[in-house]
Design a protein around this motif. Structure first.
Motif, PDB file in Angstrom:
ATOM      1  N   THR A 154     -21.349  81.362 -28.706  1.00 31.20           N
ATOM      2  CA  THR A 154     -22.325  80.276 -28.603  1.00 31.20           C
ATOM      3  C   THR A 154     -23.471  80.499 -29.589  1.00 31.20           C
ATOM      4  O   THR A 154     -23.894  79.573 -30.296  1.00 31.20           O
ATOM      5  CB  THR A 154     -22.872  80.172 -27.174  1.00 31.20           C
ATOM      6  OG1 THR A 154     -21.811  79.820 -26.292  1.00 31.20           O
ATOM      7  CG2 THR A 154     -23.964  79.112 -27.076  1.00 31.20           C
ATOM      8  N   ALA A 155     -23.956  81.729 -29.638  1.00 26.33           N
ATOM      9  CA  ALA A 155     -25.027  82.049 -30.584  1.00 26.33           C
ATOM     10  C   ALA A 155     -24.558  81.826 -32.024  1.00 26.33           C
ATOM     11  O   ALA A 155     -25.301  81.294 -32.862  1.00 26.33           O
ATOM     12  CB  ALA A 155     -25.479  83.502 -30.397  1.00 26.33           C
ATOM     13  N   MET A 156     -23.303  82.188 -32.297  1.00 32.03           N
ATOM     14  CA  MET A 156     -22.774  82.006 -33.642  1.00 32.03           C
ATOM     15  C   MET A 156     -22.621  80.532 -33.984  1.00 32.03           C
ATOM     16  O   MET A 156     -22.773  80.132 -35.146  1.00 32.03           O
ATOM     17  CB  MET A 156     -21.428  82.715 -33.774  1.00 32.03           C
ATOM     18  CG  MET A 156     -21.555  84.214 -33.985  1.00 32.03           C
ATOM     19  SD  MET A 156     -22.637  84.642 -35.370  1.00 32.03           S
ATOM     20  CE  MET A 156     -21.795  83.800 -36.702  1.00 32.03           C
ATOM     21  N   GLY A 157     -22.296  79.712 -32.984  1.00 32.85           N
ATOM     22  CA  GLY A 157     -22.222  78.277 -33.235  1.00 32.85           C
ATOM     23  C   GLY A 157     -23.547  77.731 -33.734  1.00 32.85           C
ATOM     24  O   GLY A 157     -23.598  76.914 -34.663  1.00 32.85           O
ATOM     25  N   ILE A 158     -24.637  78.191 -33.113  1.00 31.78           N
ATOM     26  CA  ILE A 158     -25.972  77.759 -33.523  1.00 31.78           C
ATOM     27  C   ILE A 158     -26.312  78.310 -34.908  1.00 31.78           C
ATOM     28  O   ILE A 158     -26.792  77.586 -35.792  1.00 31.78           O
ATOM     29  CB  ILE A 158     -27.019  78.214 -32.488  1.00 31.78           C
ATOM     30  CG1 ILE A 158     -26.737  77.553 -31.129  1.00 31.78           C
ATOM     31  CG2 ILE A 158     -28.430  77.877 -32.962  1.00 31.78           C
ATOM     32  CD1 ILE A 158     -27.579  78.096 -30.001  1.00 31.78           C
ATOM     33  N   ILE A 159     -26.053  79.614 -35.112  1.00 26.31           N
ATOM     34  CA  ILE A 159     -26.340  80.241 -36.402  1.00 26.31           C
ATOM     35  C   ILE A 159     -25.533  79.573 -37.507  1.00 26.31           C
ATOM     36  O   ILE A 159     -26.024  79.338 -38.620  1.00 26.31           O
ATOM     37  CB  ILE A 159     -26.039  81.754 -36.343  1.00 26.31           C
ATOM     38  CG1 ILE A 159     -27.006  82.444 -35.365  1.00 26.31           C
ATOM     39  CG2 ILE A 159     -26.145  82.380 -37.729  1.00 26.31           C
ATOM     40  CD1 ILE A 159     -26.660  83.901 -35.089  1.00 26.31           C
ATOM     41  N   LEU A 160     -24.271  79.248 -37.204  1.00 28.02           N
ATOM     42  CA  LEU A 160     -23.407  78.610 -38.192  1.00 28.02           C
ATOM     43  C   LEU A 160     -23.970  77.267 -38.640  1.00 28.02           C
ATOM     44  O   LEU A 160     -23.973  76.945 -39.831  1.00 28.02           O
ATOM     45  CB  LEU A 160     -22.013  78.424 -37.607  1.00 28.02           C
ATOM     46  CG  LEU A 160     -20.958  77.742 -38.487  1.00 28.02           C
ATOM     47  CD1 LEU A 160     -20.677  78.590 -39.720  1.00 28.02           C
ATOM     48  CD2 LEU A 160     -19.682  77.498 -37.710  1.00 28.02           C
ATOM     49  N   LEU A 161     -24.469  76.484 -37.675  1.00 25.27           N
ATOM     50  CA  LEU A 161     -25.044  75.188 -38.021  1.00 25.27           C
ATOM     51  C   LEU A 161     -26.293  75.353 -38.891  1.00 25.27           C
ATOM     52  O   LEU A 161     -26.490  74.612 -39.859  1.00 25.27           O
ATOM     53  CB  LEU A 161     -25.379  74.409 -36.750  1.00 25.27           C
ATOM     54  CG  LEU A 161     -24.188  73.902 -35.925  1.00 25.27           C
ATOM     55  CD1 LEU A 161     -24.670  73.257 -34.637  1.00 25.27           C
ATOM     56  CD2 LEU A 161     -23.342  72.930 -36.728  1.00 25.27           C
ATOM     57  N   VAL A 162     -27.126  76.343 -38.554  1.00 22.61           N
ATOM     58  CA  VAL A 162     -28.368  76.561 -39.317  1.00 22.61           C
ATOM     59  C   VAL A 162     -28.058  77.055 -40.729  1.00 22.61           C
ATOM     60  O   VAL A 162     -28.526  76.482 -41.732  1.00 22.61           O
ATOM     61  CB  VAL A 162     -29.284  77.560 -38.584  1.00 22.61           C
ATOM     62  CG1 VAL A 162     -30.491  77.909 -39.459  1.00 22.61           C
ATOM     63  CG2 VAL A 162     -29.748  76.979 -37.253  1.00 22.61           C
ATOM     64  N   VAL A 163     -27.264  78.125 -40.824  1.00 23.87           N
ATOM     65  CA  VAL A 163     -26.950  78.694 -42.137  1.00 23.87           C
ATOM     66  C   VAL A 163     -26.134  77.703 -42.963  1.00 23.87           C
ATOM     67  O   VAL A 163     -26.364  77.549 -44.173  1.00 23.87           O
ATOM     68  CB  VAL A 163     -26.184  80.024 -41.982  1.00 23.87           C
ATOM     69  CG1 VAL A 163     -25.773  80.572 -43.354  1.00 23.87           C
ATOM     70  CG2 VAL A 163     -27.041  81.044 -41.248  1.00 23.87           C
ATOM     71  N   GLY A 164     -25.190  77.022 -42.308  1.00 21.58           N
ATOM     72  CA  GLY A 164     -24.406  76.024 -43.019  1.00 21.58           C
ATOM     73  C   GLY A 164     -25.268  74.897 -43.553  1.00 21.58           C
ATOM     74  O   GLY A 164     -25.074  74.426 -44.681  1.00 21.58           O
ATOM     75  N   GLY A 165     -26.258  74.460 -42.756  1.00 26.02           N
ATOM     76  CA  GLY A 165     -27.159  73.399 -43.203  1.00 26.02           C
ATOM     77  C   GLY A 165     -28.014  73.835 -44.369  1.00 26.02           C
ATOM     78  O   GLY A 165     -28.182  73.089 -45.346  1.00 26.02           O
ATOM     79  N   VAL A 166     -28.556  75.066 -44.287  1.00 22.35           N
ATOM     80  CA  VAL A 166     -29.408  75.567 -45.378  1.00 22.35           C
ATOM     81  C   VAL A 166     -28.598  75.747 -46.658  1.00 22.35           C
ATOM     82  O   VAL A 166     -29.039  75.360 -47.755  1.00 22.35           O
ATOM     83  CB  VAL A 166     -30.074  76.900 -44.972  1.00 22.35           C
ATOM     84  CG1 VAL A 166     -30.823  77.509 -46.167  1.00 22.35           C
ATOM     85  CG2 VAL A 166     -31.027  76.684 -43.808  1.00 22.35           C
ATOM     86  N   SER A 167     -27.402  76.331 -46.530  1.00 24.09           N
ATOM     87  CA  SER A 167     -26.577  76.543 -47.723  1.00 24.09           C
ATOM     88  C   SER A 167     -26.131  75.212 -48.329  1.00 24.09           C
ATOM     89  O   SER A 167     -26.067  75.066 -49.554  1.00 24.09           O
ATOM     90  CB  SER A 167     -25.361  77.409 -47.391  1.00 24.09           C
ATOM     91  OG  SER A 167     -24.556  76.805 -46.399  1.00 24.09           O
TER      92      SER A 167
END
Length: 452
Positions: free
Chosen positions: A404-417
């Motif tokens: 679940t934490a990775m899902g959130i991190i993935l969205l954030v890092v994916g959005g920034v990248s």
């Protein structure tokens, strides 16, 4: 020696001392349980190739005449919905004594979702068909969410330390063989457009594979949840009742070792998010996207084929080192690729400016292969690490909360990248490479939980 024992011993380098510490009823079933999990994992990995959100599904949308904008939603839907709900679903999962049934339900949900995709691919067209594919993909991801929660727990209950990484590695190897076969088929069909009907048959085959996964996994002999296959480590806290998102936040706040693992896992996104940007760089540098498509899929398959067995065994020795080394090498590969691409843009790399575009294809496919190989190691390492880190219901909670934490991190890092990529793809790659380098040092501080 039974046939199961013979085959399992041929495939897996067994950890006899760890098996002897398991209760006799479980010890006698290690081989049969292991073979069932290997077979189910192999079928699951093959099914994933038929429903790959980065390759097959974009072709499906294109063949149906769906708007191109929908293609950009495939990977976020597939990845985020398979991870984000896990902390919320855990209270329901821990009430089930035999977690294999959670996996079976998840597999059947995925089979049904892929069957719907096949139906849409055969009969649909336009925007409505594209939206239908996305809805079916969302349901598929939720089914995968259930499988993800349950599979690591079942593996931890039925397979001893020292053998788990190898099981993950063999499944990855089979996925590589399937990817190579698919890539070669695409190369063979380059001269003729792949029709929606062909892709519908491919999806139908994927649905059948998922039914096979459910049938085989149902035969796993799993102990009830209160039984433990190994004695609880003194370093592992006893399982506590888990009730949802608030407890997930509390776990991250109070469990320092688990919080450290989640942080390191977030930094290791370098190997999973960078390959699509490498493909984009190859196209911008003049590579033939049509001719290179099959090459990238074959490269991905070769990486899985080679890395599956190699990293599976290394992860059983030290999953922590496999994660750290994979991230470090991936970062170095990215930095090298960015330097070459920058020189090519500046006109200093004459080979890239000649008419021989196959040089461009070869370079970027090689980079893609190396990155995917490192990602194979990182993925096997972190899967093995989280299974080895805890026991019983604690493992279920760790898997769910970290995902679940990775899902959130993935969205954030994916959005920034993605935002950085609008300026230039190289900036997104440099961000990911920097994260990976930090992950090397952070990963080195993780405690080693595998059997050395």
């Amino acid at each position: 020696m039974t046939a199961s024992e013979w085959w399992y011993s041929k495939l897996i380098r067994r950890s006899r001392d760890a098996e002897q510490r398991m209760p006799k009823g479980l010890r006698d079933k290690v081989a049969s349980n292991g073979l069932r999990q290997i077979t189910a994992g192999a079928l699951q990995s093959s099914g994933d190739q038929a429903v790959n959100a980065s390759t097959v599904l974009p072709w499906v949308l294109a063949s149906l005449g769906a708007p191109a904008a929908l293609t950009g939603l495939l990977v976020p839907i597939r990845e985020s919905l398979s991870m984000l709900p896990q902390a919320l679903l855990t209270p329901l999962v821990v009430r089930v004594k035999h977690r294999k049934w959670i996996f079976v339900v998840g597999a059947l949900v995925q089979a049904g979702a892929v069957a719907v995709m096949a139906f849409i691919a055969a009969l649909g067209s336009g925007l409505a068909a594209g939206v239908g594919i996305l809805v079916a993909l969302a349901i598929f991801a939720l089914g995968r969410c259930l499988c993800s929660i349950a599979s690591k727990d079942v593996q931890g209950r039925t397979i001893p330390k020292g053998e788990r990484g190898q099981l993950n590695g063999i499944s990855t190897t089979v996925a590589g063989i399937v990817a190579i076969t698919l890539g070669l088929a695409i190369r063979a069909f380059v001269g003729a457009e792949l029709a929606a009907a062909h892709l519908a048959w491919l999806l139908a085959a994927g649905a059948a594979l998922w039914v096979g996964v459910a049938v085989i996994y149902a035969g796993v002999r799993e102990p009830a949840s209160e039984e433990a296959p190994e004695a609880q480590s003194t370093e592992v806290a006893p399982a506590k009742p888990f009730h949802g998102l608030s407890q997930a936040v509390q776990l991250l706040r109070e469990d320092a070792r688990f919080r450290q693992f989640v942080g390191v896992r977030g930094l290791l996104l370098v190997s999973s998010l960078s390959p699509p940007f490498i493909v984009t760089l190859s196209i911008q540098s003049g590579a033939s996207s049509l001719a290179g498509l099959g090459g990238f899929i074959i490269a991905s398959g070769l990486a899985a084929l080679i890395g599956g067995r190699l990293f599976g065994r290394l992860a059983d020795r030290s999953s922590r080192k496999v994660m750290s080394i994979g991230a470090g090498v991936a970062s170095a590969i990215i930095l090298s690729a960015v330097i070459v691409a920058t020189l090519a843009e500046a006109g200093s790399a004459s080979a890239f400016q000649s008419d021989a575009s196959w040089w461009v294809n070869l370079f970027y496919i090689t980079v893609y292969f190396a990155l995917t190989l490192m990602h194979t190691g990182v993925r096997i390492g972190r899967k093995t690490y989280v299974v080895d880190m805890a026991e019983g219901d604690t493992r279920t909670t760790y898997v769910a909360v970290s995902n679940t934490a990775m899902g959130i991190i993935l969205l954030v890092v994916g959005g920034v990248s993605a935002l950085l990529a609008t300026v230039h793809v190289s900036w997104a790659l440099l961000l990911l490479a920097a994260m990976g380098l930090v992950g090397v040092f952070a990963g080195a501080k993780l405690p080693d939980v595998s059997r050395s």
